[in-house]
Design a protein around this motif. Structure first.
Motif, PDB file in Angstrom:
ATOM      1  N   ILE A   8       0.836  -1.201   0.000  1.00 20.55           N
ATOM      2  CA  ILE A   8       0.000   0.000   0.000  1.00 20.55           C
ATOM      3  C   ILE A   8       0.867   1.246   0.000  1.00 20.55           C
ATOM      4  O   ILE A   8       1.923   1.288   0.650  1.00 20.55           O
ATOM      5  CB  ILE A   8      -0.989   0.008   1.186  1.00 20.55           C
ATOM      6  N   ILE A   9       0.420   2.239  -0.757  1.00 22.02           N
ATOM      7  CA  ILE A   9       1.114   3.523  -0.854  1.00 22.02           C
ATOM      8  C   ILE A   9       0.166   4.618  -0.388  1.00 22.02           C
ATOM      9  O   ILE A   9      -0.990   4.674  -0.794  1.00 22.02           O
ATOM     10  CB  ILE A   9       1.552   3.805  -2.302  1.00 22.02           C
ATOM     11  N   GLY A  10       0.634   5.500   0.460  1.00 23.70           N
ATOM     12  CA  GLY A  10      -0.119   6.660   0.924  1.00 23.70           C
ATOM     13  C   GLY A  10       0.910   7.653   1.426  1.00 23.70           C
ATOM     14  O   GLY A  10       2.100   7.363   1.405  1.00 23.70           O
ATOM     15  N   SER A  11       0.497   8.773   1.847  1.00 20.04           N
ATOM     16  CA  SER A  11      -0.854   9.211   2.085  1.00 20.04           C
ATOM     17  C   SER A  11      -0.978  10.615   1.504  1.00 20.04           C
ATOM     18  O   SER A  11       0.019  11.297   1.292  1.00 20.04           O
ATOM     19  CB  SER A  11      -1.112   9.147   3.590  1.00 20.04           C
ATOM     20  N   SER A  12      -2.221  11.041   1.234  1.00 21.03           N
ATOM     21  CA  SER A  12      -2.463  12.405   0.775  1.00 21.03           C
ATOM     22  C   SER A  12      -3.342  13.122   1.786  1.00 21.03           C
ATOM     23  O   SER A  12      -4.021  12.490   2.603  1.00 21.03           O
ATOM     24  CB  SER A  12      -3.118  12.400  -0.617  1.00 21.03           C
ATOM     25  N   VAL A  13      -3.349  14.440   1.722  1.00 23.39           N
ATOM     26  CA  VAL A  13      -4.028  15.262   2.725  1.00 23.39           C
ATOM     27  C   VAL A  13      -5.512  14.913   2.788  1.00 23.39           C
ATOM     28  O   VAL A  13      -6.202  14.851   1.765  1.00 23.39           O
ATOM     29  CB  VAL A  13      -3.851  16.758   2.395  1.00 23.39           C
ATOM     30  N   GLY A  14      -5.996  14.641   4.000  1.00 24.79           N
ATOM     31  CA  GLY A  14      -7.418  14.399   4.212  1.00 24.79           C
ATOM     32  C   GLY A  14      -7.898  13.022   3.819  1.00 24.79           C
ATOM     33  O   GLY A  14      -9.098  12.755   3.826  1.00 24.79           O
ATOM     34  N   ASN A  15      -6.962  12.108   3.512  1.00 23.82           N
ATOM     35  CA  ASN A  15      -7.339  10.788   3.015  1.00 23.82           C
ATOM     36  C   ASN A  15      -6.861   9.705   3.972  1.00 23.82           C
ATOM     37  O   ASN A  15      -5.658   9.492   4.124  1.00 23.82           O
ATOM     38  CB  ASN A  15      -6.738  10.581   1.622  1.00 23.82           C
ATOM     39  N   GLY A  16      -7.790   9.003   4.595  1.00 20.05           N
ATOM     40  CA  GLY A  16      -7.439   7.974   5.571  1.00 20.05           C
ATOM     41  C   GLY A  16      -7.432   6.566   5.028  1.00 20.05           C
ATOM     42  O   GLY A  16      -7.342   5.598   5.799  1.00 20.05           O
ATOM     43  N   HIS A  17      -7.488   6.410   3.708  1.00 20.69           N
ATOM     44  CA  HIS A  17      -7.590   5.071   3.136  1.00 20.69           C
ATOM     45  C   HIS A  17      -6.430   4.137   3.451  1.00 20.69           C
ATOM     46  O   HIS A  17      -6.653   2.925   3.550  1.00 20.69           O
ATOM     47  CB  HIS A  17      -7.801   5.165   1.619  1.00 20.69           C
ATOM     48  N   PRO A  18      -5.187   4.620   3.618  1.00 19.47           N
ATOM     49  CA  PRO A  18      -4.140   3.671   4.013  1.00 19.47           C
ATOM     50  C   PRO A  18      -4.470   2.948   5.330  1.00 19.47           C
ATOM     51  O   PRO A  18      -4.149   1.763   5.473  1.00 19.47           O
ATOM     52  CB  PRO A  18      -2.897   4.553   4.158  1.00 19.47           C
ATOM     53  N   TYR A  19      -5.103   3.640   6.265  1.00 19.46           N
ATOM     54  CA  TYR A  19      -5.538   2.995   7.509  1.00 19.46           C
ATOM     55  C   TYR A  19      -6.658   1.990   7.243  1.00 19.46           C
ATOM     56  O   TYR A  19      -6.576   0.826   7.629  1.00 19.46           O
ATOM     57  CB  TYR A  19      -6.064   4.043   8.500  1.00 19.46           C
ATOM     58  N   LEU A 100      -2.736   1.942  -4.416  1.00 22.35           N
ATOM     59  CA  LEU A 100      -2.273   3.333  -4.414  1.00 22.35           C
ATOM     60  C   LEU A 100      -3.354   4.166  -3.732  1.00 22.35           C
ATOM     61  O   LEU A 100      -4.292   4.651  -4.351  1.00 22.35           O
ATOM     62  CB  LEU A 100      -2.015   3.818  -5.838  1.00 22.35           C
ATOM     63  N   ALA A 101      -3.225   4.294  -2.413  1.00 18.78           N
ATOM     64  CA  ALA A 101      -4.276   4.880  -1.588  1.00 18.78           C
ATOM     65  C   ALA A 101      -4.054   6.375  -1.380  1.00 18.78           C
ATOM     66  O   ALA A 101      -4.024   6.873  -0.256  1.00 18.78           O
ATOM     67  CB  ALA A 101      -4.343   4.156  -0.245  1.00 18.78           C
ATOM     68  N   ARG A 102      -3.915   7.085  -2.497  1.00 21.25           N
ATOM     69  CA  ARG A 102      -3.798   8.541  -2.474  1.00 21.25           C
ATOM     70  C   ARG A 102      -4.799   9.112  -3.465  1.00 21.25           C
ATOM     71  O   ARG A 102      -4.933   8.605  -4.580  1.00 21.25           O
ATOM     72  CB  ARG A 102      -2.381   8.971  -2.871  1.00 21.25           C
ATOM     73  N   ASP A 103      -5.498  10.180  -3.040  1.00 22.19           N
ATOM     74  CA  ASP A 103      -6.498  10.763  -3.943  1.00 22.19           C
ATOM     75  C   ASP A 103      -6.024  12.071  -4.586  1.00 22.19           C
ATOM     76  O   ASP A 103      -6.825  12.812  -5.148  1.00 22.19           O
ATOM     77  CB  ASP A 103      -7.838  10.960  -3.231  1.00 22.19           C
ATOM     78  N   ASP A 104      -4.719  12.326  -4.528  1.00 22.09           N
ATOM     79  CA  ASP A 104      -4.161  13.474  -5.256  1.00 22.09           C
ATOM     80  C   ASP A 104      -3.930  13.034  -6.704  1.00 22.09           C
ATOM     81  O   ASP A 104      -2.822  12.673  -7.101  1.00 22.09           O
ATOM     82  CB  ASP A 104      -2.893  14.010  -4.603  1.00 22.09           C
ATOM     83  N   ALA A 105      -4.997  13.067  -7.476  1.00 15.81           N
ATOM     84  CA  ALA A 105      -5.003  12.458  -8.812  1.00 15.81           C
ATOM     85  C   ALA A 105      -3.996  13.092  -9.762  1.00 15.81           C
ATOM     86  O   ALA A 105      -3.592  12.457 -10.740  1.00 15.81           O
ATOM     87  CB  ALA A 105      -6.410  12.528  -9.407  1.00 15.81           C
TER      88      ALA A 105
END
Length: 296
Positions: A8-19, A100-105
């Motif tokens: 798993i790859i993270g993290s971006s601001v405001g995104n808790g998906h890696p957890y 890829l658990a980041r939403d900074d597209a």
């Protein structure tokens, strides 16, 4: 069926998906998850039983990379990830697939490219891209069809789907209204995707009319069969509720279960890797992203 090893790859601001994504596979440490900066995550995890409600039999998140080692350590300890790597490249050769658990597209192409070129299946967090051209750029480097998986998990929210009984009650669908908090670029996918996925090949909109006022992104969309008024409300709280207007009646469908839709989306990814499910058609994902782009 062998249990898959995931990175798993993270993290971006405001995104808790890696957890949350990691915990849905691995389980979690209840005490340490309480320190997660996203209060909603331990709340909905605590409502389910491990392992019966989780996906541990299918896969395990074995490795994590984030841009900050201390953040990686915090997520790893809370979500029971056994290994931390110091660069994305370190995941290649160690895992069967990537989350890829980041939403900074705006960074998705750059961050996914090495894994796509390595032939690894990859789940890219929503939205895949902020423009159709950028999404196509990602799809075009795939080593095989269906290698890239990306969606809003709300497409799997059972409570948002009109049953046959609902359709009979409302009659012919005429209009949909729905809103969600936060910004249009990152969050409109959550309210667009359940419409596109539920109503089949409705084609491209005839007309899209966006406008922005007082922190709210409004968007009126007209298809041949029906219209929709969708909006993101920025910092203004709002409930996520679909209102379906039919020729005979109106029905409301509120979003209720975050855990379930994440679980179903992640399980679908695993099933695609194992040849038990088909990926979301690329044209559907491009349709969704086109509407995000037109709504700005």
């Amino acid at each position: 069926m062998n249990k898959l090893k995931l990175g798993i790859i993270g993290s971006s601001v405001g995104n808790g998906h890696p957890y949350s994504w990691s915990a849905i596979f691995n389980g979690y440490d209840k005490n340490l998850m309480n320190d997660c900066p996203f209060d909603v995550i331990p709340k909905y995890l605590n409502e389910k039983d491990f392992p019966s409600d989780y996906l541990n039999e299918y896969a395990e998140v074995k490795y994590i990379y984030t841009q900050d080692y201390n953040m990686s350590k915090q997520i790893a300890e809370a979500s029971k990830i056994s290994n931390i790597v110091h660069s994305p490249e370190d995941l290649i050769g160690k895992v069967d697939a990537i989350l890829l658990a980041r939403d900074d597209a705006e960074n998705h192409y750059k961050m996914s490219k090495i894994f796509i070129e390595a032939g690894l299946p990859i789940y890219i967090d929503k939205p895949l891209a902020f423009s159709r051209a950028e999404a196509k750029k990602i799809f075009d480097i795939q080593k095989y069809s269906g290698q890239v998986y990306s969606c809003s998990a709300l497409r799997f929210a059972d409570e948002l789907i009109l049953s046959e009984k609902d359709k009979e009650f409302i009659g012919e669908l005429k209009h949909i209204e729905v809103s969600i908090p936060n910004d249009w670029k990152k969050y409109s996918v959550h309210i667009i995707e359940p419409i596109i996925s539920q109503f089949g090949n409705i084609g491209n909109p005839i007309r899209v009319v966006p406008f922005f006022k007082d922190g709210i992104n409004h968007c009126l969309v007209e298809w041949k069969e029906f219209s929709a008024y969708i909006k993101t409300t920025g910092n203004i709280p709002t409930s996520l509720n679909y209102r379906f207007y039919g020729s005979k009646n109106i029905i409301d469908k509120p979003f209720l279960d975050t855990f379930n839709c994440f679980k179903k989306s992640l399980k679908n990814f695993v099933n695609i890797i194992n040849g038990k499910s088909k990926n979301i058609p690329e044209h559907e994902t491009l349709q969704i992203i086109s509407l995000i782009e037109k709504g700005l």
